[in-house]
Design a protein around this motif. Structure first.
Motif: not given
Ligand code: PLP
Length: 469
Positions: A127-128, A160, A267, A296
């Protein structure tokens, strides 16, 4: 490197695993010094909504790992697809027009599922990184349309969005910035849309939403509309507190964005793939994103895979970049065939078992049961959520909504007791809230057990608090 006297092979006793882990593992989001004393908890297997640790103890994981194992554990269909694909073609890149069958099929399938006006799918791993890709796309887009000053990004406090440099900057939790020289100067944070904790006396949800939309507009005008590029939002804020938008929130915000030509990034890393009882949060709230972020639930965590979804509007502009050569961004593992194969079967399971419908129906049951069990408890300030995502906010004083000082670590203490009761829920960062986000395969009976275990944990915590004064 120090030589180990312990052979690093699977099948160790728990004691040996703990010793090995303390020797070499660097855990994310962990108190590093405390970990060296307490060591890890080793999870060894899972089935449905339950996982088992290396002592053989079983837990209901009401967090689906980290909000991600939507189809539950032990899905041999996905494991088999992963094995098949790894045998057939374990890897090939997707640079320079290279493609593989599962990724082609997956992109087409996501494009069909996603809300309009999404057109194209760019794959990453987390996600990041997908949010970082989105930031780069936004900057690139504005350069291409001749607005190179449009670079600032607005996100919300307590959002987040991930941990890489850009996504951690977008995240609105101080501990993610402190000590890391973040956020980037281009990122601005506006108020958290949490009516219970942030509204003024007597302010209705709609009035609160209108005030927050004015704050966004004032921020854009103060900074200069020609400098503001995009607004990032989770449909329901997840890790920052499980905060559904107050009534009228997006209705009030979106016209502000459109007025100032600010791109809207939704997001969906937690909300996507059924969590709210719809495929996507965008559908729940009638949003038309310019860009979307997925991860996810895309694979239910069986493989690491994320996606940046690009609307036709943005895509058509990116096409104009061809005069510069090629689009110079991509990961070695973009469109990884094994991850895509896992995602395809994961989506089959979500569809065949109507897990989105189950999230809506069983989610409604879970929300009712949770409220019925704990909403009147003297330590509970608010129970919130929808579908299969919820949070319980603990308070020192119910009538005055007085928060516990964070140093008292009340949420982690309740989570610890819940753990002893055989329940995994999550103490949210920098807050007194505990969250629930179980696999979408959860049944009503499992929900009753989750609620009963949590209620017991709360009772035990209340006694502990009474005992310690
Ligand atoms: N965006 C949201 C809404 C999230 O909840 C998360 C992780 O919990 C992320 C981005 C980041 O995802 P990742 O941990 O796979 O990098």
């Amino acid at each position: 490197m120090a030589t180990s006297t312990i052979p690093a092979v699977p099948g160790q006793t728990t004691e040996r695993l703990v010793e090995l882990d303390k020797r070499a593992s660097f855990h994310p989001y962990t108190q590093l010094a405390a970990h060296l004393k307490t060591g890890p908890t080793v999870i060894v297997s899972g089935e449905g909504v339950r996982v088992r640790d290396s002592h053989g103890r079983e837990y209901i994981d009401a967090m689906a790992g980290l909000w991600c194992v939507n189809v539950g554990w032990g899905r041999t269909e996905i494991a088999d697809a992963i094995a098949r694909q790894a045998r057939e073609l374990a890897f090939f890149h997707s640079f320079s027009s290279m493609a593989n069958e599962p990724a082609i099929a997956l992109a087409a399938r996501i494009a069909d599922l996603a809300p309009d006006p999404i057109g194209k799918i760019f794959f990453g791993c987390t996600g990041s990184d997908a949010n970082d890709t989105n930031v780069k796309l936004i900057w690139y887009y504005h350069n291409l349309i001749g607005k190179p000053r449009k670079k600032k990004l607005i996100a919300r406090k307590r959002a987040y969005h991930g941990v890489t440099v850009a996504s951690a900057s977008l995240s609105g939790l101080p501990s993610m910035h402190r000590g890391f020289d973040l956020p980037l100067p281009q990122v601005l944070h506006v108020e958290t849309p949490h009516h219970w904790s942030r509204a003024r006396d007597g302010e209705s949800e709609r009035e609160f939403s209108a005030r927050l939309a004015r704050e966004v507009e004032e921020t854009i005008e103060r900074e200069g509309p020609d400098t503001v590029a995009a607004f990032f939002a989770e449909p329901v804020m997840g890790a920052g507190g499980v905060i559904p938008p107050p009534e009228g929130y997006f209705e009030a915000i979106v016209p502000v964005l459109r007025r100032h030509d600010v791109l809207f990034v939704v997001d969906e890393v937690i909300c996507g793939f059924g969590r709210l009882g719809r495929w996507f949060g965008a559908q729940m709230y009638g949003l038309e994103p310019d860009l979307m972020t997925l991860a996810k639930g895309l694979t239910s965590g069986y493989q690491p895979l994320s996606a940046s979804l690009v609307s036709e509007r943005v895509w058509n502009v990116l096409l104009g970049a061809e005069k510069d050569g090629y689009f110079a961004h991509g990961f070695t593992y973009s469109a990884h065939p094994v991850c895509a194969a896992a995602a395809l079967v994961n989506l089959d399971l979500i569809e065949q078992e109507d897990l989105v419908g189950n999230a809506e129906r069983t989610g409604a049951f879970f929300q009712r049961e949770l409220r019925a069990a704990v909403v009147d408890h003297p330590l509970v300030g608010e129970v919130r959520g929808l579908g299969l995502i919820a949070a319980v906010e603990l308070v020192a004083d119910k009538a005055g909504k007085t928060a516990f000082p964070l140093e008292q670590k009340v949420a982690p203490r309740v989570a610890r007791i819940a753990w002893e009761e055989g329940l995994i829920c999550r103490a949210l960062p920098e807050s007194n809230a505990l969250s629930f986000s179980p696999p979408l395969v959860i049944t009503e009976d499992d929900c009753r057990q989750v609620v009963a275990r949590f209620a017991r944990a709360l009772e035990r915590f209340e006694r502990e608090l009474g005992g310690s004064g």
